[in-house]
Design an enzyme around this catalytic site. Sequence first.
Site, mmCIF file in Angstrom:
data_model
loop_
_atom_site.group_PDB
_atom_site.id
_atom_site.type_symbol
_atom_site.label_atom_id
_atom_site.label_comp_id
_atom_site.label_asym_id
_atom_site.label_seq_id
_atom_site.Cartn_x
_atom_site.Cartn_y
_atom_site.Cartn_z
ATOM 1 N N TYR A 73 0.842 -1.206 0.000
ATOM 2 C CA TYR A 73 0.000 0.000 0.000
ATOM 3 C C TYR A 73 0.876 1.255 0.000
ATOM 4 C CZ TYR A 73 -3.472 -3.397 1.765
ATOM 5 O OH TYR A 73 -4.301 -4.480 1.941
ATOM 6 N N TRP A 77 -4.412 6.491 1.864
ATOM 7 C CA TRP A 77 -5.818 6.064 1.830
ATOM 8 C C TRP A 77 -6.619 6.901 2.819
ATOM 9 C CZ3 TRP A 77 -2.597 2.661 -0.474
ATOM 10 C CH2 TRP A 77 -3.106 1.825 -1.471
ATOM 11 N N LEU A 78 -7.886 7.142 2.462
ATOM 12 C CA LEU A 78 -8.723 8.069 3.239
ATOM 13 C C LEU A 78 -8.962 7.607 4.675
ATOM 14 C CD1 LEU A 78 -10.640 10.454 3.616
ATOM 15 C CD2 LEU A 78 -12.364 9.238 2.285
ATOM 16 N N TRP A 79 -9.597 6.452 4.850
ATOM 17 C CA TRP A 79 -9.932 6.126 6.246
ATOM 18 C C TRP A 79 -8.711 5.650 7.005
ATOM 19 C CZ3 TRP A 79 -13.702 1.660 7.957
ATOM 20 C CH2 TRP A 79 -13.325 0.443 7.420
ATOM 21 N N ASP A 211 -13.474 -4.692 1.642
ATOM 22 C CA ASP A 211 -13.580 -5.056 0.222
ATOM 23 C C ASP A 211 -14.417 -6.300 -0.100
ATOM 24 O OD1 ASP A 211 -11.620 -3.189 0.676
ATOM 25 O OD2 ASP A 211 -10.198 -4.008 -0.754
ATOM 26 N N GLU A 453 -1.904 -6.582 9.604
ATOM 27 C CA GLU A 453 -3.082 -5.981 8.975
ATOM 28 C C GLU A 453 -4.362 -6.580 9.580
ATOM 29 O OE1 GLU A 453 -3.032 -6.608 4.762
ATOM 30 O OE2 GLU A 453 -4.573 -5.099 4.346
#
Length: 482
Positions: A73, A77-79, A211, A453
């Site tokens: 990644y 990323w937004l959140w 997702d 993660e």
Amino acid sequence: MPRLYTIESMSDMAHKDELEQVAETASESVEPTVTEAAGDVSIEPSLSLEEELIAILHENDRGTHTIPAAGLYPHQWLWDSCFIAIGLRHIDVDRAQSELVSLIRGQWANGMLPNIIFSNDAAYRRDRNFWRSWINPNSPDGVATSGITQPPMLAEAVWQVGQKLSLAERHSWYKLMLPHIIRFHQWLYADRDPHGEGLVLLLHPWETGLDNTPPWTYELHEHLMPGWIRAIRWAHLDGVIGFFRRDRHYIPPGQRLSTLETISYFAAQRRLRRKAYDSLKVLDHGLFSIEDLTYNCIFVRANTRLRDMAKTARIDLPADLLASMAKSEKSLEGLFDPYARTYWSRDFVTYRLLKQPSIASLMPLYAGTISKERAEHLVRQLENEHVFGPAFPVPSVPLDSPQFDPERYWQGPSWVNTNWLIIEGLRQYGYHDHAEALTETTIEMVHAGGAAEYFDPTTGEPLGAHNFSWTAALTLDLLNRS
Ligand code: GLC
């Protein structure tokens, strides 16, 4: 790839262009464009857990924003950045603020906050081209982003960071950020609530942040998967295509989405791109349109935070926004199923409730607007070891669901961000012992397995990317709150 031609002879010729693009997707977009190593931070054995977590955040820091994990990644990323700021506020409140301010550079002229802001690095040209956000006139100049959004955690993050500031600083912080949050929330209502129902619809599973969560994958497999993708399964080509996937370079396949799901998600993204990310045009031609429960619960809570901050900063919220906000709280109750005594996501077009169990059913606790009685029923499910209460909670799919898979991404593993949301919800409803217990098991899981993660909810085994930023940041937050 000669076998691809066998599919041309099948009935689904209308999607020949999409089929050709699979090959393009495989070679162009999914193949690693990254030269960076899958950055394991080498941690001194003598470091405390807190020091380890801070070291991970430093390692993933790219100046004004933090990447979720090196290798897999590499963008913002937004959140993720919202969760990261909630942790950073304990160690460096200025840096927590810059994490959130840096999200604003990606805001579109119509108010949308994109789920990804791409790195400018030459190595990631293909990622930027894959989205081509510049085809929509609302996209910001000189900043490449995706064309879809993610859960609206910004209001919560701004509020949480504000708690670390003096009253005067808090006022100016809210004054700086509120106009952007207001525009984002207005966009959600204007663009994603076309019937003015108070519930926001999502056009792509990547917008949920979860997702491959069962309500979405079930819909995909049962109703939505394009014929040409079914043909790939029929011809057993998914194995060949899977070979090219970027995530396979970092994570074992059993811990990610299936290749057919991945191809479908890329195909859905291409439909959005063909319509230049114009929501209304996409609605007619897209694959997905779902009023997602998790998303709407986060939105309801975000509206509550927005109201609080506006009061503190003495800013009047627009009347139409206030009316929509009130409607959302009521409409959330429309997702309640009195027979199952639980909430579900809903199909925007058919109004069908999507009754596939997932962690979403606990999110009304976080929304904070449901009745005490309904909250109590959700808490009972959290206590049940065969449902949401295994040894290393909270599983992203309950254990008694046929869809449960302890290792597969959002289809079973426990994630620290959803634990954090549930802990917040439990506190809101006065379940302080439950919140305390979940805080402790979350910290222990990370202590034993590292800032992974996600985690196997039955064994606690760390899964997915290592040194994952939101796991580090939110654990830091839990450590500093308990
Ligand atoms: C995955 C997750 C999503 C997250 C992103 C970056 O796509 O599902 O929630 O924002 O990775 O960490």
